[in-house]
Design an enzyme around this catalytic site. Structure first.
Site, short mmCIF file in Angstrom:
data_model
loop_
_atom_site.label_atom_id
_atom_site.label_comp_id
_atom_site.label_asym_id
_atom_site.label_seq_id
_atom_site.Cartn_x
_atom_site.Cartn_y
_atom_site.Cartn_z
CG HIS A 185 -1.24 28.94 114.26
ND1 HIS A 185 -2.00 28.23 113.35
CD2 HIS A 185 -1.91 28.85 115.44
CE1 HIS A 185 -3.07 27.75 113.94
NE2 HIS A 185 -3.04 28.10 115.21
NE ARG A 223 13.97 37.12 134.21
CZ ARG A 223 14.52 37.25 135.42
NH1 ARG A 223 15.64 36.59 135.71
NH2 ARG A 223 13.95 38.02 136.33
#
Length: 288
Positions: free
Chosen positions: A145, A212
């Protein structure tokens, strides 16, 4: 006041009508057998596609019943020997009934496993390499979105779309989210609950939100940080199902004895033909 064992047996309510148990048991078996039949019959394969017309589906691939939301299947290509779990959503395009052109939008390689309740939303191209394993409830999407206009409801604003690519041999943990534009390399582990965006290099482990790199393999240094457990020992290529069944009957003492004989070289000298013969050798002393 604690109840004594003798009193406890007396206080357990007894079944009033023993015969009523059997109709319920038979009904339960009938329900389970019927549901198993529905699951077998409702599953989708290349030989039994039902109402679906996928762009391609390889041999040995099965979509388990009950299915999730599926549309745009002419632009979905699934490789061979894939397992798509129950309630898995596979969509190509923003909505059903669109003409998406001559090229596939969602490509799934050979040997892919998509865990129960996972979603793969391909409004633009999504590619999943061969031999990827997805845990339950993984969410992969090429669309997000947008909220640029603060005065317009977010759901009414035109979404952003970016291709997604997941390299071969990856393991995607339960509940992970792969966002638009993600490029996941080869043999990557995505931890459960991780949210992946951007580039992820080959041969690494990613975790967190946003994800990460927490561990990576290189030819010079191996895994850094080092793995905390030794790698599992694969089964020999020539082992047979009968040998595995025989080995499963061994207790810990016999298995340890076999290991000692193997280290002493006695198993090779005796050349046992199967695991049962090897188990019998466990009773022989090394000096015998």
């Amino acid at each position: 006041m604690p109840v004594a064992p003798a009193d406890y047996g007396e206080r357990v309510p007894k079944r009033k009508n023993t015969f009523s148990y059997w109709p319920r048991r038979l009904a339960q078996r009938a329900v389970h057998a019927g549901w198993a039949w529905v699951q077998r019959t409702g599953s989708v394969t290349a030989e039994q596609p039902g109402r679906f017309r996928f762009g391609a589906m390889g041999t040995g691939t099965r979509l388990a019943f009950p299915l999730g939301t599926i549309f745009g299947e002419p632009w979905i290509r699934i490789g061979a020997h894939c397992i798509v779990g129950e309630q898995v959503t596979l969509t190509a395009g923003l909505m059903p009934g669109l003409d998406l052109g001559p090229e596939p939008i969602l490509r799934i390689g050979d040997g892919v496993v998509l865990g129960r309740g996972s979603h793969v939303i391909a409004d633009t191209t999504v590619t999943i390499g061969s031999d990827c394993y997805f845990g339950p409830y993984v969410y992969v999407t090429s669309t997000n979105h947008s909220y640029d206009d603060p005065h317009e409801p977010i759901g009414r604003q035109w979404p952003r779309m970016e291709p997604v690519e997941i390299g071969p041999g990856c393991w995607i943990g339960t509940g992970a989210v792969i966002l638009p534009g993600a490029r996941v390399g080869r043999n990557v582990v995505v931890a459960a609950g991780a949210v992946v965006r951007g580039e992820v290099p080959d041969h690494c482990v990613v975790a967190g939100a946003p994800a990460r790199v927490v561990r990576r393999w290189t030819p010079d240094e191996g895994w850094q940080p080092p793995l905390r457990t030794p790698p599992p020992v694969p089964l020999p290529d020539d082992i047979t199902p009968d040998q595995l069944r025989a080995l499963s009957q061994l207790d810990e003492e016999s298995a340890a004895r076999l290991a000692e004989l193997d280290e002493a070289g006695l198993l090779d000298e005796a050349e046992p033909k199967d695991a049962s013969a090897a188990a019998r050798l466990a009773e022989v002393e090394p000096g015998a």
